[in-house]
Design an enzyme around this catalytic site. Structure first.
Site, short mmCIF file in Angstrom:
data_model
loop_
_atom_site.label_atom_id
_atom_site.label_comp_id
_atom_site.label_asym_id
_atom_site.label_seq_id
_atom_site.Cartn_x
_atom_site.Cartn_y
_atom_site.Cartn_z
N ASP A 1 0.85 -1.17 0.00
CA ASP A 1 0.00 0.00 0.00
C ASP A 1 0.90 1.24 0.00
OD1 ASP A 1 -3.22 0.58 1.63
OD2 ASP A 1 -2.18 1.67 0.06
C1 GLC Z 1 -4.62 4.04 -0.36
C2 GLC Z 1 -5.46 2.90 0.19
C3 GLC Z 1 -5.60 1.74 -0.75
C4 GLC Z 1 -5.61 2.27 -2.18
C5 GLC Z 1 -4.23 2.82 -2.45
C6 GLC Z 1 -4.11 3.42 -3.85
O1 GLC Z 1 -3.81 4.56 0.65
O2 GLC Z 1 -5.08 2.37 1.46
O3 GLC Z 1 -6.80 1.05 -0.41
O4 GLC Z 1 -5.90 1.21 -3.08
O5 GLC Z 1 -3.82 3.79 -1.50
O6 GLC Z 1 -4.95 4.53 -3.95
#
Ligand code: GLC
Length: 727
Positions: free
Chosen positions: A284
């Site tokens: 993430d």
């Molecule tokens: C965010 C979220 C995740 C998302 C990613 C890309 O921080 O935690 O669920 O898919 O970043 O946007």
């Protein structure tokens, strides 16, 4: 319409991938493991929505010089379909110009429809779909999202969330399928199949137990033992992996002192060896860096990179720098990480690109003329999710009733759609489609006389007196309260209670004696203990999406018979967030005098949901009084519509294990079936229970089917059977 290849991790890896791998330099390989947000490549003066202008030098440096293999996200707001296709064409042309011409894998958060496409269908959020308990509907919703995602040339979505919603304080609760592990697995698998059946790669997220923060705030520790994590959070990921989910995204948080991004136990031992996951593991947002700067388990960024790669991540959402790239090259060059480990990840990433057909058709733009059909499905889903929690007979409303509509949600689009709606936080009304309606507007289409007073904001005081005065001149008051849109930590709260201004507004309106209907627009169950008794009706509308305002009005006026049921336990007290599948000790009333309602005292139980008709069950039958640990049990029950209106109804099946080596739950949701019956109609509903699904989880996380007595419960009916011992 060109049909896209069904995507599944099982197909990854081929001659093309192996020959590419053999010819790639270390820098090119590590580039494939690097993922950037598009904001890092945009021109400083790029438009912030509709279209996006890249900075050519930044694009060239990332793709040609640093060999980046994946890009994600929007800059700020949604792009038009043309905006997406131009952007993706420009990016793929840059990739074509590289030595090996490996296509870029673009990922997007389409989590409730094509929510980053201008004019995209905005569906109810995941929690709302869960209130339908209907896997088929969830799959169709995912297919709608996938078709509009692919039409914009986007091959990969970061959905579904497979985190069971075990903590209602958590600001991402609305992204879950609710508290039931079984329902999360059932609907999560359906969503994966919906996406991937339409050629868009799905991402199960966030592995693992991200949704269980002890304190309720986003990205804070889950203080759970491994056994509890295996039991409550792992099963939905197992089902998605068995269904061939192409990718998994890792939990930004920690489990009992160990950040998941650096956990060999969870990312290698469990995910790869026990669950057999062959797809791509993506981090993430900046979570390798955060192993050093936030979790502080890595003394340096280089240590953080080594720990995460050794644990098992494949693709690093850096998301705006090349630190990961530089350090991983260094780690391989110095022998700290074997190049074979890098090859493992690159093989998976290239395999996914191949499974998506990106090598042959970098821009899979398919025509989906079906937006009209998609809007109809969004409306059907919103209708089927509406959950009527209380009704003293005031509903359905008569068109002749003089109606006051008040509360901050009455005339709000952002409170209907929630986070991840055309912008990350969703609270940018300027980005909503023309013609989108609010609850007030939909009621005004039906009521002969309608008055509107905002009364207050979601968090700020307002003119409660004017609302009360208007209520006195009305036959009924509809008070629309809850939460305005938010995403992730922006939605952290210190208290799950509904805000003071909203509670004061509702109490003031109720004090006039005008029958009051509470309509709740919210991403999680805000506490309404001091309002519930005084209301005539309560409709939980969640964040139902762009068609939600119409569905709400249709239920209020009886055009639609509500059939949604709560996919979670609605708490009555801020510090009593006990789920349905709690333990016996959580039911005991430990007070001496006066003896209260017992330890488990929610506002509304999981499964609560009224109809304008009534349904009754009888003839609960089991096929066998005793089954083998490897056997099956067939459960049948007769459902009748004993009221005066046709209606849809979800029949929920629960089980209870009498005794276990590990304290058994008082009940656990294990099945859901829908029936639609005319008045006087009846149907036999059957469930196939597999003994393995009732297994207990051992300390080592393995599952064991225990001999003994088990109850099956549907409504107030109960039957008991035994699983025989094989000893
Ligand atoms: C965010 C979220 C995740 C998302 C990613 C890309 O921080 O935690 O669920 O898919 O970043 O946007």
């Amino acid at each position: 319409m060109t049909t896209l290849p069904e995507v599944t991790a099982r197909k990854a890896g081929s001659g093309r991938v192996e020959s590419l791998l053999e010819s790639m330099t270390l820098e090119e390989k590590v580039g494939q493991m690097t993922q950037l947000t598009v904001g890092a490549l945009a021109a400083d003066d790029s438009p912030r929505r509709d279209t996006l202008r890249l900075d050519p030098a930044r694009l060239h440096r990332a793709v040609a010089e640093r060999h980046v293999g994946s890009i994600i996200n929007v800059l700020h707001g949604s792009l038009t379909v043309d905006g997406w296709c131009r952007l993706l064409e420009e990016i793929q042309e840059a990739a074509d110009g590289t030595r090996l011409g490996i296509p870029i894998l673009y990922g997007i958060d389409h989590v409730h429809g094509a929510n980053y496409v201008v004019g995209g269908t905005i569906l109810p959020h995941t929690l709302v779909l869960a209130a339908t308990f209907e896997a088929g509907l969830v799959r169709r919703a995912a297919e709608v999202t996938a078709r509009e995602t692919a039409a914009a040339g986007l091959p990969w979505t970061f959905a579904p969330v497979l985190d069971a919603g075990r903590q209602p304080l958590w600001p991402r609760f609305y992204e879950t399928f609710g508290e039931s592990t079984w329902l999360t697995g059932e609907l999560g698998e359906a969503m994966v199949r919906g996406f991937q059946g339409e050629g868009v790669a799905a991402t199960g997220k966030h592995f693992l137990a991200y949704s269980g923060p002890a304190g309720g705030r986003d990205r804070t520790p889950a203080l759970l033992g491994r056994r509890a994590v295996h039991e409550q959070f792992l099963p939905p990921f197992r089902r998605a992996i068995d269904a061939g989910v192409a990718a998994l995204m890792v939990n930004s948080g920690e489990i009992d002192g160990e950040p998941v991004h650096s956990s060999r136990y969870w990312l290698d031992d469990v995910l790869r060896r026990r669950l057999g996951f062959k797809g791509v593991v993506v981090t993430d947002w900046a979570d390798i860096t955060f192993l050093h700067t936030r979790h502080r388990v890595a003394p340096s960024l280089k240590d953080a990179t080594r720990m995460a790669v050794q644990a098992g991540i494949d693709l690093a959402m850096t998301p705006d720098n090349f630190d990961f790239h530089d350090r991983l090259v260094e780690l391989v060059r110095e022998g700290s990480i074997a190049e074979a480990r890098v090859d493992e990840s690159v093989r998976r990433i290239l395999g996914l690109k191949e499974a998506l057909g990106l090598f042959d058709r970098p821009l899979a733009r398919t025509d989906t003329g079906g937006r009209k059909r998609h809007r109809a499905l969004a409306l059907d889903a919103a209708r089927a999710s509406m959950t009527l929690l209380k009704n003293d007979g005031v509903l359905p409303l008569a068109p002749g009733a003089r109606v006051l509509v008040t509360g901050p949600g009455a005339h709000s689009l952002s409170a209907l759609n929630g986070g991840w709606t055309h912008t990350w936080q969703g609270a940018d009304p300027g980005s909503y489609e023309p013609g989108a309606t609010t609850v007030l507007q939909e009621i005004a289409k039906r009521a002969d006389v309608v008055r509107h007073e905002e009364g207050c904001g979601f968090e700020r005081e307002g003119n409660i007196g004017a609302a009360a005065a208007a209520a006195q001149r009305s036959d009924v008051a509809v008070v629309v309260v809850g939460e305005d849109a938010y995403s992730e930590w922006a939605g952290d709260v210190r208290d799950l209670s509904l805000s003071g201004p909203q509670r004061r507004l509702a109490l003031a309106v109720m004090s006039t004696g005008t029958p009051t209907i509470l309509v709740l627009l919210q991403g999680r169950p805000r506490i309404i203990r001091d309002l519930a008794d005084g209301t005539a009706a309560i409709l939980m509308a969640y964040w139902p999406g762009m068609q939600g305002s119409r569905a709400i009005a249709e239920v209020l006026y009886g055009e639609v018979n509500p059939s949604g049921r709560l996919p979670f336990t609605y708490p009555k007290h801020p510090n009593a967030l006990t789920p349905h599948d709690h333990k016996t000790t959580e039911t005991l009333d430990t007070r001496l005098e006066p003896r209260g309602p017992g330890g488990f005292d929610p506002q509304f139980e999981l499964g609560t949901g009224l109809s304008y008709t009534t349904f009754e069950y009888d003839e609960l039958r089991l096929a066998s009084p005793v089954i083998d640990p490897s056997g099956r049990q067939r459960v049948e029950v007769r459902v009748r519509n004993t009221g005066s209106r046709p209606g849809r109804h979800s029949v929920l099946l629960f089980t209870r294990q009498h005794f276990s080596r590990w304290t058994p739950h008082v009940r656990r949701l294990r099945g859901a079936r829908q029936v639609t019956l005319e008045p006087g109609g009846a149907a036999d509903v059957s469930f196939a229970l597999v003994a393995e699904d009732l297994a207990a989880v051992r300390d080592d996380g393995e599952r064991i089917v225990e001999a003994g007595a088990y109850d099956v419960m549907v409504g107030d009916l109960k039957a008991t059977f035994r699983i025989r011992s094989t000893a």
